[in-house]
Design an enzyme around this catalytic site. Structure first.
Site, PDB file in Angstrom:
ATOM      1  N   LYS A 106       0.847  -1.196   0.000  1.00  0.00           N
ATOM      2  CA  LYS A 106       0.000   0.000   0.000  1.00  0.00           C
ATOM      3  C   LYS A 106       0.881   1.244   0.000  1.00  0.00           C
ATOM      4  CE  LYS A 106      -3.872   2.036   2.644  1.00  0.00           C
ATOM      5  NZ  LYS A 106      -4.754   1.840   3.827  1.00  0.00           N
ATOM      6  N   SER A 181      -9.757   1.796   3.107  1.00  0.00           N
ATOM      7  CA  SER A 181      -8.924   2.545   2.190  1.00  0.00           C
ATOM      8  C   SER A 181      -7.892   1.690   1.451  1.00  0.00           C
ATOM      9  CB  SER A 181      -8.167   3.629   2.965  1.00  0.00           C
ATOM     10  OG  SER A 181      -7.285   3.051   3.918  1.00  0.00           O
ATOM     11  N   SER A 205      -9.958  -0.483   7.357  1.00  0.00           N
ATOM     12  CA  SER A 205      -9.412  -0.325   6.007  1.00  0.00           C
ATOM     13  C   SER A 205      -8.702  -1.543   5.453  1.00  0.00           C
ATOM     14  CB  SER A 205      -8.459   0.872   5.965  1.00  0.00           C
ATOM     15  OG  SER A 205      -9.179   2.080   6.053  1.00  0.00           O
TER      16      SER A 205
END
Length: 513
Positions: A106, A181, A205
């Protein structure tokens, strides 16, 4: 093997991973978890280059549609690293299970020498001068980073539509969101453009996008993984964790990245965790909790029914189902957003257009540099949360909002400590809704925030939790349940998830993408 249509047009095959596989096709490789592929290469049936080549081809085929990556490591670099792992195998040298395995990261983690954007224009041109602890520990194992994965800007969102680099699409239905997210991480794993990925979880997330994409995701106890080198959203909630094709892969990765780090003041002195050896011990005698005063009326009907079926699965297999109550649970979403936005307001003050990142060319005075750079660099959702947090911390409102929210958080933590002295695992849905359409909730922030109504209390309490695939909706969209465990009970959480994963495969359509 029976072929079925799966995300991105690839034919899915129901693979019995206990069967000896002599030849693996590319579509089999991208569907397989890391531990299966590692066993196959060490048996001499495939090469690491075959694995990496299949994933690179899949990335090339899916990225124009999914937009899961912000920055891609070139194919030739990845293949060279794969060859290094194969050379070690050929020489008979020990090779870590993760060595040469293609894993995405990420774009919230610093990886030395690579761009870091947090999916925001404010960090345009920034290249990481140092390495985060969790990626450093993956490097110690020899992992192969496929690239930096797309996300909601500064991890603020539940759909991965709040990205300066464009929205990510769900590989099950490209008109839908993959959750957020960590949507890029989940979408890439589900599509097979990496075999596993690192995500972060501040209010759900990791878990919500794992549910939306039919993958497995775990948020560990706060402090289990170091936050050093991870860009901050809400420092008292943020935690790193893996998103993988199955539970065993997550256990391997979490075991590798977890443990004490003196560079993080919130890191727990737990030594090196052992999360793999006890995976197959089963759940005999477990006491499983269900929250009696949890409002399931907010759930889509299919999610509510699937959750009840999942509870019945535990009951039918000898677990004692225990009803628990959590006082003021209905306020958890409000408490979370007050604290998270307050911390975001403080943390994002460092992005000032002076030291690094975007600086407005229209700024004529020093005050304009700060004001215009932030206005141009931050997206609307980030601005909204900064404003909410600044308001909650402002004179006259601090005691009315932030102070009260922290008191309720302390109450939640005490309650969970008491609850887990009597039970082993707590069950809830992951999200009240199935993967929703792109742009469906963008104009209604409240409805977007409510997508996290079942996940935020885990972060408030600081306990570990995971999203485990539990079936499919009538529209063939993934469903999942949330398992919670007591403080530092990751081993119990993972072995329960492992058991459920195996049992649910008998009750529901296949979950492996």
């Amino acid at each position: 093997m029976v072929a079925e249509t799966v995300p991105g047009g690839v034919k899915k095959k129901s693979i019995d991973f206990t069967v000896f596989i002599i030849f693996m096709k590319s579509e089999d490789i991208i569907l397989s978890p890391i531990h299966v592929l590692d066993a196959q290469r060490k048996a001499g049936n495939i090469k690491t280059r075959d694995i990496v080549s299949a994933v690179m081809n899949r990335r090339r085929a899916t990225e124009p549609v999914l937009n899961a990556y912000i920055h891609q490591i070139p194919d030739e670099v990845c293949l060279e690293q794969a060859d290094c792992a194969d050379d070690k195998l050929r020489r008979g040298e020990p090779v870590h299970i993760l060595e040469g395995m293609p894993i995405g990261v990420k774009d919230i983690f610093n990886v030395i020498g690579t761009p870091l954007t947090c999916a925001s224009k404010i960090l345009t041109g920034y290249v990481s001068p140092y390495e985060s602890t969790v990626t450093s520990r993956l490097k110690d194992a020899g992992y192969l980073m496929t690239g930096k994965l797309n996300m909601d800007e500064f991890a603020m969102g539940s759909s991965t539509e709040n990205s300066a680099y464009g929205a990510v699409r769900n590989p099950w239905d490209t008109d839908r969101v993959p959750g957020g997210s960590s949507g890029g991480s989940a979408a890439a794993v589900a599509a097979g453009s990496c075999l596993a990925a690192l995500g972060t979880d501040t209010g759900g997330s990791i878990r919500q996008p794992a549910m939306f994409t039919g993958t497995f995701g775990i948020k560990p106890t706060y402090g289990f993984c170091s936050r050093y080198g991870m860009s901050a959203f809400a420092s008292s909630f943020d935690q790193a964790g893996p998103i993988t094709k199955d539970v065993e892969d997550s256990a391997v990765i979490l075991q590798q990245i977890g443990g004490f780090d003196e560079r993080d003041s919130t890191s727990l002195n737990i030594g090196k965790p052992d999360l793999v050896s006890g995976l197959k011990q089963g759940i005999e005698g477990m006491r499983v909790g269900v929250i009696q005063n949890l409002d399931l009326s907010v759930c889509d009907e299919e999610i509510r029914q699937n959750f009840e079926q999942s509870v019945d699965l535990f009951r039918k297999n000898g677990c004692q189902i225990v009803s628990v109550n959590i006082e003021h649970i209905q306020h958890s979403i409000a408490v979370y957003y007050i604290i998270a936005c307050s911390e975001a307001s403080s943390n994002l003050g460092r992005y000032d257009g002076i030291r690094y990142g975007h600086r407005s060319p229209a700024a004529a005075k020093i005050g304009d540099v700060f004001r215009l750079s932030r206005d141009e660099g931050f997206g609307n959702e980030v601005k909204l949360r900064i404003l909410l947090g600044t308001f909650a911390l402002s004179s006259g409102y601090y005691d009315a909002y932030y102070s009260k929210a922290k008191k309720i958080q302390s109450m939640y933590r005490r309650q969970f400590q008491q609850i887990f002295s009597d039970i082993d695992i707590l069950l809830t849905p992951v999200s009240p809704v199935r993967p929703f359409k792109l742009n469906e909730k963008m104009d209604d922030p409240l409805q977007m925030y409510l997508a996290d109504v079942f996940t935020v209390i885990v972060n408030l309490a600081g306990i570990p939790a995971a999203s485990v695939p539990s079936g499919f909706s009538a529209q063939k969209l993934p469903l999942g349940i949330q398992l919670m465990a007591g403080h530092l009970k990751e081993a119990d959480l993972l072995r329960t998830a492992y058991w459920f994963e195996k049992q649910a495969a008998l009750e529901y359509p296949p979950q492996k993408i």
